[in-house]
Scaffold this active site. Structure first.
Site, PDB file in Angstrom:
ATOM      1  N   ARG A  16       0.835  -1.194   0.000  1.00 36.25           N
ATOM      2  CA  ARG A  16       0.000   0.000   0.000  1.00 36.25           C
ATOM      3  C   ARG A  16       0.876   1.252   0.000  1.00 36.25           C
ATOM      4  O   ARG A  16       2.094   1.179   0.052  1.00 36.25           O
ATOM      5  CB  ARG A  16      -0.934   0.014   1.213  1.00 36.25           C
ATOM      6  N   TYR A 152      13.919   7.893  13.936  1.00 42.65           N
ATOM      7  CA  TYR A 152      13.588   8.012  12.517  1.00 42.65           C
ATOM      8  C   TYR A 152      14.691   8.773  11.779  1.00 42.65           C
ATOM      9  O   TYR A 152      15.167   8.336  10.726  1.00 42.65           O
ATOM     10  CB  TYR A 152      12.249   8.721  12.367  1.00 42.65           C
TER      11      TYR A 152
END
Length: 246
Positions: A16, A152
Protein backbone atom coordinates in the site's frame (compact mmCIF):
# COMPACT_ATOMS: atom_id res chain seq x y z
CA UNK A 1 8.64 2.61 -25.42
CA UNK A 2 8.16 1.33 -21.86
CA UNK A 3 10.91 2.60 -19.56
CA UNK A 4 11.39 -0.71 -17.73
CA UNK A 5 10.81 -3.23 -20.52
CA UNK A 6 12.60 -6.47 -19.72
CA UNK A 7 13.58 -5.39 -16.20
CA UNK A 8 13.08 -7.50 -13.07
CA UNK A 9 12.38 -5.57 -9.86
CA UNK A 10 12.01 -6.19 -6.14
CA UNK A 11 10.07 -3.58 -4.16
CA UNK A 12 9.68 -3.82 -0.39
CA UNK A 13 6.73 -2.37 1.51
CA UNK A 14 4.73 -2.65 -1.69
CA UNK A 15 1.26 -3.56 -0.43
CA UNK A 16 0.00 0.00 0.00
CA UNK A 17 0.97 3.67 0.02
CA UNK A 18 4.09 4.73 -1.87
CA UNK A 19 5.15 1.13 -2.34
CA UNK A 20 1.93 0.16 -4.08
CA UNK A 21 2.26 3.22 -6.30
CA UNK A 22 5.76 2.08 -7.30
CA UNK A 23 4.58 -1.47 -7.99
CA UNK A 24 1.71 -0.36 -10.22
CA UNK A 25 3.88 2.04 -12.23
CA UNK A 26 6.72 -0.44 -12.66
CA UNK A 27 4.34 -3.05 -14.05
CA UNK A 28 2.80 -0.44 -16.34
CA UNK A 29 6.27 0.46 -17.60
CA UNK A 30 7.03 -3.14 -18.56
CA UNK A 31 8.83 -4.56 -15.52
CA UNK A 32 8.14 -7.88 -13.84
CA UNK A 33 7.85 -7.12 -10.14
CA UNK A 34 8.19 -9.10 -6.94
CA UNK A 35 6.90 -6.98 -4.10
CA UNK A 36 6.95 -7.74 -0.40
CA UNK A 37 5.24 -6.66 2.79
CA UNK A 38 3.87 -7.98 6.08
CA UNK A 39 0.38 -6.88 4.97
CA UNK A 40 -0.57 -10.18 3.36
CA UNK A 41 -4.22 -9.51 2.52
CA UNK A 42 -3.47 -6.18 0.82
CA UNK A 43 -0.41 -7.59 -0.93
CA UNK A 44 -2.25 -10.58 -2.36
CA UNK A 45 -5.11 -8.34 -3.54
CA UNK A 46 -2.69 -6.06 -5.40
CA UNK A 47 -0.90 -9.01 -7.01
CA UNK A 48 -4.24 -10.39 -8.19
CA UNK A 49 -5.15 -7.00 -9.63
CA UNK A 50 -1.89 -6.68 -11.57
CA UNK A 51 -1.73 -10.18 -12.97
CA UNK A 52 1.15 -12.39 -14.03
CA UNK A 53 3.77 -9.63 -14.10
CA UNK A 54 3.52 -9.13 -10.33
CA UNK A 55 4.20 -11.56 -7.51
CA UNK A 56 3.65 -10.92 -3.80
CA UNK A 57 5.79 -12.48 -1.05
CA UNK A 58 5.35 -11.95 2.67
CA UNK A 59 8.65 -10.70 4.04
CA UNK A 60 10.11 -9.47 7.31
CA UNK A 61 12.74 -7.11 5.91
CA UNK A 62 14.77 -7.31 9.13
CA UNK A 63 15.52 -11.02 8.58
CA UNK A 64 18.39 -12.12 6.31
CA UNK A 65 16.74 -15.48 5.61
CA UNK A 66 13.62 -13.72 4.31
CA UNK A 67 15.79 -11.66 1.96
CA UNK A 68 17.51 -14.77 0.64
CA UNK A 69 14.11 -16.34 0.00
CA UNK A 70 12.80 -13.27 -1.84
CA UNK A 71 15.82 -13.08 -4.15
CA UNK A 72 15.70 -16.83 -4.84
CA UNK A 73 11.97 -16.76 -5.63
CA UNK A 74 12.42 -13.72 -7.86
CA UNK A 75 15.10 -15.45 -9.90
CA UNK A 76 12.99 -18.59 -10.13
CA UNK A 77 9.88 -16.70 -11.26
CA UNK A 78 11.39 -14.03 -13.53
CA UNK A 79 15.20 -14.13 -13.68
CA UNK A 80 18.15 -12.11 -12.28
CA UNK A 81 17.25 -8.88 -10.52
CA UNK A 82 17.84 -5.53 -12.26
CA UNK A 83 16.16 -3.23 -9.73
CA UNK A 84 15.80 -3.10 -5.95
CA UNK A 85 13.64 -0.46 -4.28
CA UNK A 86 14.18 -0.46 -0.52
CA UNK A 87 10.88 1.19 0.32
CA UNK A 88 9.75 -0.58 3.52
CA UNK A 89 9.85 1.57 6.63
CA UNK A 90 8.00 2.90 9.65
CA UNK A 91 7.51 6.38 11.06
CA UNK A 92 7.87 6.75 14.81
CA UNK A 93 7.80 9.95 16.81
CA UNK A 94 8.65 10.25 20.49
CA UNK A 95 10.89 12.53 22.53
CA UNK A 96 14.27 11.08 23.49
CA UNK A 97 13.46 11.16 27.19
CA UNK A 98 10.33 9.03 26.70
CA UNK A 99 11.69 6.64 24.08
CA UNK A 100 12.72 3.14 25.12
CA UNK A 101 15.74 1.28 23.81
CA UNK A 102 13.41 -1.33 22.33
CA UNK A 103 11.47 1.32 20.40
CA UNK A 104 14.68 2.89 19.11
CA UNK A 105 16.13 -0.42 17.95
CA UNK A 106 12.89 -1.41 16.20
CA UNK A 107 13.02 1.70 14.01
CA UNK A 108 16.70 1.14 13.23
CA UNK A 109 16.10 -2.50 12.31
CA UNK A 110 13.20 -1.77 9.95
CA UNK A 111 14.42 1.46 8.37
CA UNK A 112 18.19 0.93 8.33
CA UNK A 113 19.28 -2.68 8.82
CA UNK A 114 16.77 -3.84 6.20
CA UNK A 115 18.47 -1.64 3.59
CA UNK A 116 21.84 -3.24 4.35
CA UNK A 117 20.35 -6.73 4.19
CA UNK A 118 18.56 -5.97 0.93
CA UNK A 119 21.62 -4.60 -0.84
CA UNK A 120 23.75 -7.52 0.37
CA UNK A 121 21.20 -10.16 -0.62
CA UNK A 122 20.50 -8.79 -4.09
CA UNK A 123 24.12 -8.16 -5.13
CA UNK A 124 24.97 -11.66 -6.48
CA UNK A 125 21.81 -11.68 -8.61
CA UNK A 126 22.25 -8.10 -9.82
CA UNK A 127 25.86 -8.71 -10.82
CA UNK A 128 24.59 -11.09 -13.49
CA UNK A 129 22.75 -8.25 -15.24
CA UNK A 130 25.68 -5.79 -15.29
CA UNK A 131 23.01 -3.09 -15.39
CA UNK A 132 21.46 -2.75 -11.95
CA UNK A 133 19.81 0.05 -10.01
CA UNK A 134 19.18 0.21 -6.27
CA UNK A 135 16.86 2.94 -5.01
CA UNK A 136 16.93 3.48 -1.26
CA UNK A 137 14.01 5.45 0.14
CA UNK A 138 15.25 7.80 2.83
CA UNK A 139 13.42 11.00 3.87
CA UNK A 140 13.97 14.70 4.33
CA UNK A 141 14.68 13.55 7.89
CA UNK A 142 17.82 12.07 6.40
CA UNK A 143 18.87 15.61 5.50
CA UNK A 144 17.80 17.54 8.58
CA UNK A 145 16.82 16.84 12.17
CA UNK A 146 13.34 17.00 13.62
CA UNK A 147 11.89 17.17 17.11
CA UNK A 148 10.65 13.82 18.47
CA UNK A 149 12.26 11.92 15.60
CA UNK A 150 15.63 10.80 16.92
CA UNK A 151 15.24 7.17 15.83
CA UNK A 152 13.59 8.01 12.52
CA UNK A 153 16.18 10.69 11.70
CA UNK A 154 19.05 8.40 12.72
CA UNK A 155 17.77 5.63 10.45
CA UNK A 156 17.21 7.92 7.49
CA UNK A 157 20.58 9.68 7.85
CA UNK A 158 22.13 6.20 7.95
CA UNK A 159 20.42 5.22 4.69
CA UNK A 160 21.91 8.32 3.11
CA UNK A 161 25.44 7.32 4.19
CA UNK A 162 25.02 3.64 3.33
CA UNK A 163 23.79 4.70 -0.08
CA UNK A 164 27.04 6.53 -0.85
CA UNK A 165 29.25 3.71 0.42
CA UNK A 166 27.32 1.12 -1.60
CA UNK A 167 27.49 3.28 -4.72
CA UNK A 168 31.29 3.18 -4.54
CA UNK A 169 31.40 -0.57 -3.91
CA UNK A 170 28.88 -1.52 -6.58
CA UNK A 171 29.97 0.79 -9.42
CA UNK A 172 32.50 -1.72 -10.82
CA UNK A 173 29.62 -4.16 -11.38
CA UNK A 174 27.54 -1.68 -13.37
CA UNK A 175 25.15 -1.16 -10.44
CA UNK A 176 23.96 2.30 -9.50
CA UNK A 177 22.77 3.21 -5.98
CA UNK A 178 20.77 6.36 -5.24
CA UNK A 179 18.56 7.66 -2.44
CA UNK A 180 15.19 9.40 -2.59
CA UNK A 181 14.20 11.84 0.14
CA UNK A 182 10.44 12.45 0.25
CA UNK A 183 8.83 15.10 2.37
CA UNK A 184 5.20 14.80 3.48
CA UNK A 185 3.41 12.31 1.24
CA UNK A 186 -0.28 11.42 1.19
CA UNK A 187 -0.04 7.82 2.42
CA UNK A 188 -1.90 5.80 5.08
CA UNK A 189 1.15 6.23 7.35
CA UNK A 190 0.76 10.02 7.26
CA UNK A 191 -2.88 10.80 6.53
CA UNK A 192 -5.03 9.42 9.33
CA UNK A 193 -8.18 10.86 10.84
CA UNK A 194 -6.53 11.51 14.19
CA UNK A 195 -3.83 13.73 12.67
CA UNK A 196 -5.66 15.15 9.66
CA UNK A 197 -5.74 18.69 11.07
CA UNK A 198 -2.04 18.52 11.96
CA UNK A 199 -1.14 17.44 8.42
CA UNK A 200 -3.26 20.22 6.90
CA UNK A 201 -1.59 22.76 9.16
CA UNK A 202 1.87 21.41 8.28
CA UNK A 203 1.06 21.70 4.56
CA UNK A 204 0.75 25.47 5.00
CA UNK A 205 4.43 25.63 5.94
CA UNK A 206 5.56 23.91 2.73
CA UNK A 207 6.56 26.38 -0.02
CA UNK A 208 4.26 24.58 -2.49
CA UNK A 209 1.44 24.64 0.14
CA UNK A 210 0.50 20.98 -0.17
CA UNK A 211 1.68 17.48 0.58
CA UNK A 212 2.62 15.24 -2.32
CA UNK A 213 0.75 12.39 -3.96
CA UNK A 214 2.56 9.01 -3.87
CA UNK A 215 2.75 9.08 -7.67
CA UNK A 216 4.99 12.14 -7.50
CA UNK A 217 7.58 10.14 -5.59
CA UNK A 218 7.07 7.21 -7.95
CA UNK A 219 8.06 9.44 -10.87
CA UNK A 220 11.45 9.97 -9.24
CA UNK A 221 11.87 6.30 -8.33
CA UNK A 222 11.04 5.32 -11.91
CA UNK A 223 13.64 7.74 -13.26
CA UNK A 224 16.33 6.24 -11.01
CA UNK A 225 15.31 2.66 -11.76
CA UNK A 226 15.37 3.24 -15.50
CA UNK A 227 18.25 3.78 -17.90
CA UNK A 228 17.28 7.47 -18.06
CA UNK A 229 19.48 7.92 -14.97
CA UNK A 230 22.40 5.88 -16.35
CA UNK A 231 25.04 8.33 -15.06
CA UNK A 232 23.53 8.92 -11.61
CA UNK A 233 24.94 7.07 -8.61
CA UNK A 234 25.63 7.89 -4.98
CA UNK A 235 23.28 10.85 -5.24
CA UNK A 236 20.35 12.22 -3.23
CA UNK A 237 17.07 13.14 -4.92
CA UNK A 238 14.68 15.30 -2.89
CA UNK A 239 10.89 15.29 -3.42
CA UNK A 240 9.59 17.67 -0.78
CA UNK A 241 7.81 20.67 -2.32
CA UNK A 242 10.65 22.90 -1.19
CA UNK A 243 10.58 21.98 2.52
CA UNK A 244 14.34 21.62 2.86
CA UNK A 245 14.97 25.06 1.34
CA UNK A 246 13.59 26.72 4.47
Amino acid sequence: MSKLAGKIAIITGGARGMGASHVRRFVKEGAKVVFTDILVEEGEALAKELGEKAKFIRQDVTKAKDWDQVVAETEKAFGPVNILVNNAGIAFHKMIEQMTEEEYRKVIDINQVSVFLGMKAVLPSMRKTENGSIVNISSINGLKGSVAAVAYSASKFAVRGMNKAAALEFAPYGIRVNSVHPGAIETPMIVQEDNKEMVEEFAKSIPMKRIAKPEEVTNMVLFLASDDSSYCTGSEFVVDGGSTTL
